[in-house]
Write a protein that holds these residues in place. Structure first.
Motif, PDB file in Angstrom:
ATOM      1  N   PRO A  88       0.835  -1.208   0.000  1.00 15.07           N
ATOM      2  CA  PRO A  88       0.000   0.000   0.000  1.00 15.07           C
ATOM      3  C   PRO A  88       0.870   1.259   0.000  1.00 15.07           C
ATOM      4  O   PRO A  88       2.060   1.210   0.344  1.00 15.07           O
ATOM      5  N   THR A  89       0.281   2.358  -0.393  1.00 17.76           N
ATOM      6  CA  THR A  89       1.006   3.640  -0.438  1.00 17.76           C
ATOM      7  C   THR A  89       0.290   4.687   0.411  1.00 17.76           C
ATOM      8  O   THR A  89      -0.913   4.561   0.703  1.00 17.76           O
ATOM      9  N   SER A 124      -4.455   7.056   1.867  1.00 21.71           N
ATOM     10  CA  SER A 124      -3.715   5.817   1.569  1.00 21.71           C
ATOM     11  C   SER A 124      -4.371   5.100   0.395  1.00 21.71           C
ATOM     12  O   SER A 124      -5.566   5.276   0.121  1.00 21.71           O
ATOM     13  N   ASP A 125      -3.592   4.270  -0.284  1.00 27.71           N
ATOM     14  CA  ASP A 125      -4.081   3.437  -1.400  1.00 27.71           C
ATOM     15  C   ASP A 125      -3.654   2.003  -1.181  1.00 27.71           C
ATOM     16  O   ASP A 125      -2.480   1.730  -0.863  1.00 27.71           O
ATOM     17  N   GLY A 126      -4.586   1.081  -1.348  1.00 25.20           N
ATOM     18  CA  GLY A 126      -4.287  -0.341  -1.221  1.00 25.20           C
ATOM     19  C   GLY A 126      -4.120  -0.818   0.202  1.00 25.20           C
ATOM     20  O   GLY A 126      -3.596  -1.918   0.421  1.00 25.20           O
ATOM     21  N   ALA A 127      -4.560  -0.015   1.161  1.00 21.78           N
ATOM     22  CA  ALA A 127      -4.403  -0.397   2.578  1.00 21.78           C
ATOM     23  C   ALA A 127      -5.683  -1.010   3.115  1.00 21.78           C
ATOM     24  O   ALA A 127      -6.785  -0.749   2.608  1.00 21.78           O
ATOM     25  N   GLN A 146      -1.311  -0.973   6.413  1.00 18.04           N
ATOM     26  CA  GLN A 146      -1.035  -2.385   6.116  1.00 18.04           C
ATOM     27  C   GLN A 146      -2.034  -2.891   5.071  1.00 18.04           C
ATOM     28  O   GLN A 146      -3.236  -2.590   5.125  1.00 18.04           O
ATOM     29  N   GLY A 147      -1.521  -3.685   4.118  1.00 17.86           N
ATOM     30  CA  GLY A 147      -2.358  -4.294   3.090  1.00 17.86           C
ATOM     31  C   GLY A 147      -1.847  -5.671   2.734  1.00 17.86           C
ATOM     32  O   GLY A 147      -0.968  -6.230   3.406  1.00 17.86           O
ATOM     33  N   SER A 148      -2.390  -6.257   1.647  1.00 18.69           N
ATOM     34  CA  SER A 148      -1.985  -7.609   1.242  1.00 18.69           C
ATOM     35  C   SER A 148      -0.523  -7.656   0.839  1.00 18.69           C
ATOM     36  O   SER A 148       0.134  -8.700   0.975  1.00 18.69           O
ATOM     37  N   GLY A 149       0.011  -6.526   0.343  1.00 16.71           N
ATOM     38  CA  GLY A 149       1.405  -6.511  -0.092  1.00 16.71           C
ATOM     39  C   GLY A 149       2.399  -6.140   0.982  1.00 16.71           C
ATOM     40  O   GLY A 149       3.608  -6.054   0.695  1.00 16.71           O
ATOM     41  N   GLY A 150       1.952  -5.894   2.232  1.00 18.94           N
ATOM     42  CA  GLY A 150       2.881  -5.548   3.309  1.00 18.94           C
ATOM     43  C   GLY A 150       2.465  -4.267   4.007  1.00 18.94           C
ATOM     44  O   GLY A 150       1.281  -3.885   3.996  1.00 18.94           O
TER      45      GLY A 150
END
Length: 209
Positions: free
Chosen positions: A113-114, A143-146, A192-196
């Protein structure tokens, strides 16, 4: 006596004279053959007449020893060759057909996420003379992707040392205050997201008196 002799002469065949009215064996056989041919011709002519009157096709006489033809007329009038097998249907094998695009691998890594924005309303705090006082701060972030987010004080990873779990995006978070006893302080947002996990830090300092 004369009359009886004449009667005996009539009844007695003359061996030396051939009866002209009685045909010879050779002539009898010739007559039988001609008669058979005439009868056969009459039967054939009768069959042709019957078939012609009924509108049907003429009857073909079977010839002994002749085999049936391999090809014959179809009901629609088209000649069909029984010796040629029917073409079997097969899928197209056009070499110019483009192959299907390969699907991406299922185990492709997921991006972390960013945090496009994380900021405080001020980076320099004016404190009163008393060192025990506090000054409120206002933070904004996105945030994006979190999937989860935390904010922390004096840490570089708020997921490990959180002050509180916070929304993924906000235009004004005011639950944290600056302690004037500190010359400076850092505040960290961690998502936090699926990518870390990803962290972003803002440093705030006390203005000199």
């Amino acid at each position: 006596m004369t009359e009886r002799a004449d009667l005996d002469d009539l009844l007695q065949p003359d061996d030396g004279r051939e009866d002209a009215a009685s045909p010879s064996p050779t002539r009898r056989r010739s007559l039988i053959a001609v008669g058979g041919v005439l009868i056969a011709a009459g039967l054939v002519a009768g069959a042709w007449a019957v078939l012609g009157a009924g509108g049907g096709a003429p009857l073909a006489l079977a010839t002994p020893g002749a085999s049936s033809p391999a090809a014959g007329p179809s009901p629609s009038g088209t000649l069909v060759d029984s010796a040629t097998p029917a073409e079997s249907a097969s899928p197209s094998t056009d070499p110019s057909a483009a192959p299907e695009a390969a699907a991406p691998p299922a185990d492709a890594p997921v991006a972390a996420p960013t945090i496009p924005v994380f900021e405080a309303d001020t980076v320099t705090v004016s404190c009163p003379d008393e060192r025990e006082s506090t000054v409120p701060l206002i933070f904004r972030w996105s945030s994006d992707g979190a999937e989860r987010a935390w904010i922390g004080i004096a840490t570089s990873d708020a997921s490990v040392q959180p002050f509180a779990e916070v929304p993924l995006t906000t235009d004004g978070y005011a639950d944290i205050a600056y302690a004037c006893r500190d010359a400076d302080q850092v505040y960290t947002l961690t998502v936090q997201g699926s990518g870390g996990t990803t962290s972003s830090t803002v440093a705030v300092s006390r203005a000199s008196s």
